[in-house]
Design an enzyme around this catalytic site. Structure first.
Site, PDB file in Angstrom:
ATOM      1  N   ASN A 118       0.842  -1.190   0.000  1.00 63.03           N
ATOM      2  CA  ASN A 118       0.000   0.000   0.000  1.00 63.03           C
ATOM      3  C   ASN A 118       0.881   1.244   0.000  1.00 63.03           C
ATOM      4  OD1 ASN A 118      -2.480  -1.338   0.062  1.00 63.03           O
ATOM      5  ND2 ASN A 118      -2.408  -1.568   2.275  1.00 63.03           N
ATOM      6  N   ASP A 125      -4.294  -6.465   2.187  1.00 66.11           N
ATOM      7  CA  ASP A 125      -5.393  -7.396   2.446  1.00 66.11           C
ATOM      8  C   ASP A 125      -5.066  -8.822   2.009  1.00 66.11           C
ATOM      9  OD1 ASP A 125      -7.061  -5.436   3.521  1.00 66.11           O
ATOM     10  OD2 ASP A 125      -7.887  -4.899   1.568  1.00 66.11           O
ATOM     11  N   LYS A 165      13.224 -14.861  -9.777  1.00 59.67           N
ATOM     12  CA  LYS A 165      12.542 -13.763 -10.452  1.00 59.67           C
ATOM     13  C   LYS A 165      11.719 -14.308 -11.611  1.00 59.67           C
ATOM     14  CE  LYS A 165      13.286  -9.488 -13.027  1.00 59.67           C
ATOM     15  NZ  LYS A 165      14.279  -8.568 -13.636  1.00 59.67           N
ATOM     16  N   PRO A 224      -4.206 -12.128   7.637  1.00 55.49           N
ATOM     17  CA  PRO A 224      -4.899 -12.060   8.925  1.00 55.49           C
ATOM     18  C   PRO A 224      -5.393 -10.650   9.204  1.00 55.49           C
ATOM     19  CG  PRO A 224      -2.519 -12.245   9.233  1.00 55.49           C
ATOM     20  CD  PRO A 224      -2.783 -12.489   7.785  1.00 55.49           C
ATOM     21  N   ASP A 225      -6.549 -10.560   9.846  1.00 55.13           N
ATOM     22  CA  ASP A 225      -7.133  -9.269  10.214  1.00 55.13           C
ATOM     23  C   ASP A 225      -6.624  -8.929  11.618  1.00 55.13           C
ATOM     24  OD1 ASP A 225      -8.781  -7.136  11.045  1.00 55.13           O
ATOM     25  OD2 ASP A 225     -10.355  -7.783   9.667  1.00 55.13           O
ATOM     26  N   ILE A 226      -5.563  -8.143  11.674  1.00 57.57           N
ATOM     27  CA  ILE A 226      -4.883  -7.882  12.947  1.00 57.57           C
ATOM     28  C   ILE A 226      -5.774  -7.090  13.894  1.00 57.57           C
ATOM     29  CG2 ILE A 226      -2.826  -6.876  14.015  1.00 57.57           C
ATOM     30  CD1 ILE A 226      -1.415  -7.267  11.290  1.00 57.57           C
ATOM     31  N   PHE A 264      -7.696   2.406  12.059  1.00 59.14           N
ATOM     32  CA  PHE A 264      -7.710   3.464  11.055  1.00 59.14           C
ATOM     33  C   PHE A 264      -8.460   2.948   9.833  1.00 59.14           C
ATOM     34  CE2 PHE A 264      -4.900   5.676  13.672  1.00 59.14           C
ATOM     35  CZ  PHE A 264      -4.565   6.915  13.132  1.00 59.14           C
ATOM     36  N   LYS A 310     -16.998  -0.427   9.581  1.00 57.62           N
ATOM     37  CA  LYS A 310     -15.765  -1.101  10.001  1.00 57.62           C
ATOM     38  C   LYS A 310     -15.679  -1.171  11.519  1.00 57.62           C
ATOM     39  CE  LYS A 310     -10.739  -1.026   9.283  1.00 57.62           C
ATOM     40  NZ  LYS A 310      -9.624  -0.390   8.537  1.00 57.62           N
TER      41      LYS A 310
END
Length: 267
Positions: free
Chosen positions: A65, A133, A143, A161-163, A181, A195
């Protein structure tokens, strides 16, 4: 702050170079934090995640990101300056880590989850990191090369994993205050409020990261603080000022644990 080693103007190599300005600034910040150790967060442990995660595709490519880590670093500094012991779990961010905090560098989302689990228990946990995600399950050990067919390689993905949800849902060692956030590009407040419920956290700090705002990677932020009590819009401010306001709210909430669900308090 002692001198650095390296090439000097006289042509010699060794100790004697002026320390880099960021190193001097970090030392000043750490000294201020020590001087303010009797602040409202004295004796409190606060966990902060920051920066992006890098999910490898092959040895030279990754998914990430566009997070500079600036807001998370500013938040760690603000909490430190209020006397907290801060564990700062950071992905590979452009922004240097602050001084006077316990820095835990990580790369992937799974690394970050492990570091967060190792850092608990904490009085408060603030998840400012922009965690990817998805991760690639068929990471290549070499490579990936074009084969002349014009077809891209087939990448297989699995959800990371959704921390935030993991920590918010803990039965043991759940921090008294869990803050997430939400970086959104449309319907910011609605998505952030959803959320909050979905993740089970106490507060969500929402912001509009549409390209036109310049917020992602920029020096300012405009956030909405959302809790069960409602939404509170803050004006556009430098990220260090956003951090100071949020740190003050955290300190106020931890003074009154029963009121952690409401973002009220002096900013």
């Amino acid at each position: 702050v002692g001198p650095d080693s390296g090439d000097m103007a006289c042509g010699e190599h060794g100790p004697g170079r002026l320390a880099e300005p960021r190193a001097i600034l970090a030392a000043i910040g750490a000294a201020i934090g020590a001087a303010l150790a009797d602040g409202p967060l004295k004796g409190r442990h606060v966990l902060v995640t920051s920066g992006p995660t890098h999910e490898p595709i092959d040895p030279v490519r990754y998914i990430a990101n566009r997070s500079s880590g600036q807001q998370g670093a500013a938040l760690a500094e603000a909490l430190r300056d209020l006397g907290a012991r801060v564990t700062f779990v950071t992905g590979p961010a452009r922004e240097p880590s602050p001084g006077g905090v316990d820095v835990v560098p990580v790369v992937t989302a799974r690394d970050m989850l492990a570091a967060v689990q190792a850092a608990l228990p904490a009085d408060a946990a603030i998840f400012a990191a922009a965690v990817a995600d998805w991760h690639v399950t068929n990471v290549s050990g070499s490579k990936m090369k074009k084969d002349g067919s014009g077809r891209p390689p087939a990448l297989e993905f699995a959800e990371n994993p959704d921390i935030l949800a993991h920590v918010a849902g803990l039965k043991k060692d759940r921090p008294a205050l869990v803050v997430g956030f939400a970086a959104e590009t449309d319907d910011v407040e609605a998505h952030a409020a959803a959320k909050l419920v979905r993740k089970g956290c106490d507060w969500i700090v929402a912001n509009d990261v549409s390209p036109a705002t310049g917020i992602m990677g920029g020096g300012e932020n405009a956030v909405t603080l959302i809790s069960a009590a409602g939404a509170e819009n803050w004006p556009r401010l430098p990220k260090d000022e956003v951090a100071r306001r949020l740190a003050a709210r955290v300190a106020a909430a931890l003074r009154k644990p029963a009121d952690a669900g409401a973002p009220g308090g002096d900013a």
